[in-house]
Design a protein around this motif. Sequence first.
Motif, PDB file in Angstrom:
ATOM      1  N   ILE A  36       0.987  -1.052  -0.088  1.00 14.93           N
ATOM      2  CA  ILE A  36       0.061   0.025   0.084  1.00 14.93           C
ATOM      3  C   ILE A  36       0.686   1.243   0.132  1.00 14.93           C
ATOM      4  O   ILE A  36       1.826   1.359   0.561  1.00 14.93           O
ATOM      5  N   ASN A  37       0.637   2.179  -0.849  1.00 17.77           N
ATOM      6  CA  ASN A  37       1.239   3.273  -0.846  1.00 17.77           C
ATOM      7  C   ASN A  37       0.350   4.690  -0.890  1.00 17.77           C
ATOM      8  O   ASN A  37      -0.779   4.665  -1.940  1.00 17.77           O
ATOM      9  N   PRO A  38       0.190   5.528   0.097  1.00 23.94           N
ATOM     10  CA  PRO A  38       1.066   5.455   1.277  1.00 23.94           C
ATOM     11  C   PRO A  38       0.912   4.268   2.082  1.00 23.94           C
ATOM     12  O   PRO A  38      -0.148   3.760   2.307  1.00 23.94           O
ATOM     13  N   SER A  39       2.197   3.797   3.021  1.00 19.79           N
ATOM     14  CA  SER A  39       2.093   2.919   3.684  1.00 19.79           C
ATOM     15  C   SER A  39       1.518   2.794   5.076  1.00 19.79           C
ATOM     16  O   SER A  39       1.886   2.994   5.990  1.00 19.79           O
ATOM     17  N   ARG A  40       0.170   2.818   5.186  1.00 19.52           N
ATOM     18  CA  ARG A  40      -0.634   2.986   6.259  1.00 19.52           C
ATOM     19  C   ARG A  40      -1.953   2.241   5.976  1.00 19.52           C
ATOM     20  O   ARG A  40      -2.547   2.130   4.892  1.00 19.52           O
ATOM     21  N   THR A  41      -2.817   2.095   7.135  1.00 18.36           N
ATOM     22  CA  THR A  41      -3.983   1.372   6.992  1.00 18.36           C
ATOM     23  C   THR A  41      -5.169   2.487   6.854  1.00 18.36           C
ATOM     24  O   THR A  41      -6.343   2.289   6.505  1.00 18.36           O
ATOM     25  N   HIS A  43      -6.416   6.453   5.924  1.00 21.99           N
ATOM     26  CA  HIS A  43      -5.974   7.553   4.770  1.00 21.99           C
ATOM     27  C   HIS A  43      -6.910   8.715   4.861  1.00 21.99           C
ATOM     28  O   HIS A  43      -8.216   8.541   5.218  1.00 21.99           O
ATOM     29  N   PHE A  44      -6.454   9.724   4.155  1.00 21.18           N
ATOM     30  CA  PHE A  44      -7.206  10.980   4.232  1.00 21.18           C
ATOM     31  C   PHE A  44      -7.888  11.044   2.915  1.00 21.18           C
ATOM     32  O   PHE A  44      -7.639  10.293   1.842  1.00 21.18           O
ATOM     33  N   PRO A  45      -9.150  11.724   2.685  1.00 22.45           N
ATOM     34  CA  PRO A  45     -10.016  11.536   1.521  1.00 22.45           C
ATOM     35  C   PRO A  45      -9.340  12.495   0.546  1.00 22.45           C
ATOM     36  O   PRO A  45      -8.491  13.483   0.774  1.00 22.45           O
ATOM     37  N   SER A  46      -9.806  12.359  -0.728  1.00 16.20           N
ATOM     38  CA  SER A  46      -9.233  13.320  -2.093  1.00 16.20           C
ATOM     39  C   SER A  46      -7.702  13.153  -2.028  1.00 16.20           C
ATOM     40  O   SER A  46      -7.160  14.015  -2.560  1.00 16.20           O
ATOM     41  N   VAL A  47      -7.133  12.031  -2.001  1.00 10.12           N
ATOM     42  CA  VAL A  47      -5.690  11.642  -2.157  1.00 10.12           C
ATOM     43  C   VAL A  47      -5.633  10.340  -2.934  1.00 10.12           C
ATOM     44  O   VAL A  47      -6.869   9.657  -3.153  1.00 10.12           O
ATOM     45  N   SER A  48      -4.494  10.170  -3.685  1.00 10.51           N
ATOM     46  CA  SER A  48      -4.403   8.925  -4.499  1.00 10.51           C
ATOM     47  C   SER A  48      -3.821   7.651  -3.670  1.00 10.51           C
ATOM     48  O   SER A  48      -3.090   8.060  -2.689  1.00 10.51           O
ATOM     49  N   LEU A  49      -4.281   6.468  -3.982  1.00 15.68           N
ATOM     50  CA  LEU A  49      -4.066   5.588  -3.109  1.00 15.68           C
ATOM     51  C   LEU A  49      -3.554   4.267  -4.051  1.00 15.68           C
ATOM     52  O   LEU A  49      -4.337   4.007  -5.099  1.00 15.68           O
TER      53      LEU A  49
END
Length: 431
Positions: free
Chosen positions: A221-226, A228-234
């Motif tokens: 997973i990138n960013p490497s966490r479980t 995440h904020f809205p409106s970002v690329s995952l």
Amino acid sequence: MKLCQHPLLLWLISNIYSGHTEEIKPRVTIKPDSPVFRGETVTLRCDICDGVTSWRYNWYKDSSTSVFSEGQEHTFSFVSESDSGKYSCYGTETEGSRRSQRSDEVTLTVSVPRAVLSVSPQKWLTEGDHVTLICEVNGSSTGWTFSWFTVTVSGSRNDYELLSDSSRGAGGKYTVSSATLNHTGVYVCRAEGDKTAVYTTYSNKQPLWVTGVSPPVSLIINPSRTQHFPSVSLSLSCEGQSNSDGWTVRRYTDSGWLEDCSSIRRGSQTGSTCTIRSTSTSDTGVYWCQSESGENYHHVNITVHFGVILESPVNPVTEGDNMTLCCLYPYISPPKLRADFYKDGSLIQNLETTEMIIPTVSKSHEGFYFCKHTERGESPKSWISVRGESRQGSQISVLKILSSVLAACPYLIVTVVLIYKCCRMRGKTPE
């Protein structure tokens, strides 16, 4: 013998009413009384206790003045929700002039039997764990036979597939004594009445996620966490030990829907990589890698949340390693907050630093973690699992020790020989 048919009571009633025409009041009963489910047979009965057996009966529904039915009993052979209502009856003598009052209204409530599925002790498992799925029918505890299904994806539709060993859960509990990777999936149950052809609805969906010790593929997973904020690329990629061909990303959302990456809004699958261009809270769910043959590995619970989030390890933490947790907030720079950290609802560290470090992790550190800021709010909870050092890892450690010892042996031998020769030479030195 019914109370109104008792000989002495009939004689008293007959004498009481022999000299006047006061109206009497019928009594209505419902069989079965409660609960009443759609598809059952239900009977309404009107009784007038006055010693006279010859009465004509009229039935009324919901205080209507129109006659609903005639006869001492009215039977619904296949009751439905539209039959719900308040019923009353009224009687007139067939060989006389007396009339009864209208009875008190009795409420008939017809509901759809609903199955409710729960899991004990929890849905996140490691291979070999014990787990029980429990199916119950709201408002009724007995008289049901249960069937068990898994949810499958068929195009854009979710289907239910009957488990081959569904009969194991006939008593309302489906127990897995030693979970394997094959038990991973989304389950539902349904019940059928033992004495009537009444089926419940399908239950709520209940997933089970079984983690293997060394899966052949990992979800990167990138960013490497479980969280995440809205409106970002995952970005989510399936990376195997040898190659990643044939692996796709699949997810199960909080709304209870199974879907492939290609079906995700703002999502696309390229090779083994799934990209969500702009995340939203509806992207919250469990993601994993699935092979062409249907095997699935490395389930990760991903949360998209407005406000405070917890940065925690994506993969299970190995016993003996260190673990670092951070509290992040998107509207400050840098985004790290000084916050309180909690495990299973209990405070474990207060506002002393922007991160919490747990050295030498043990199995007791497994649990649900979240962080909380007095003004910014608190993050969602994340499950952090702890695994023991693998047997292979232990064997490697032993081999390393043996290799080190063997590598040092020549030096030890040379040192011993030199010391021995030195001692001999001293012994031969003349006085």
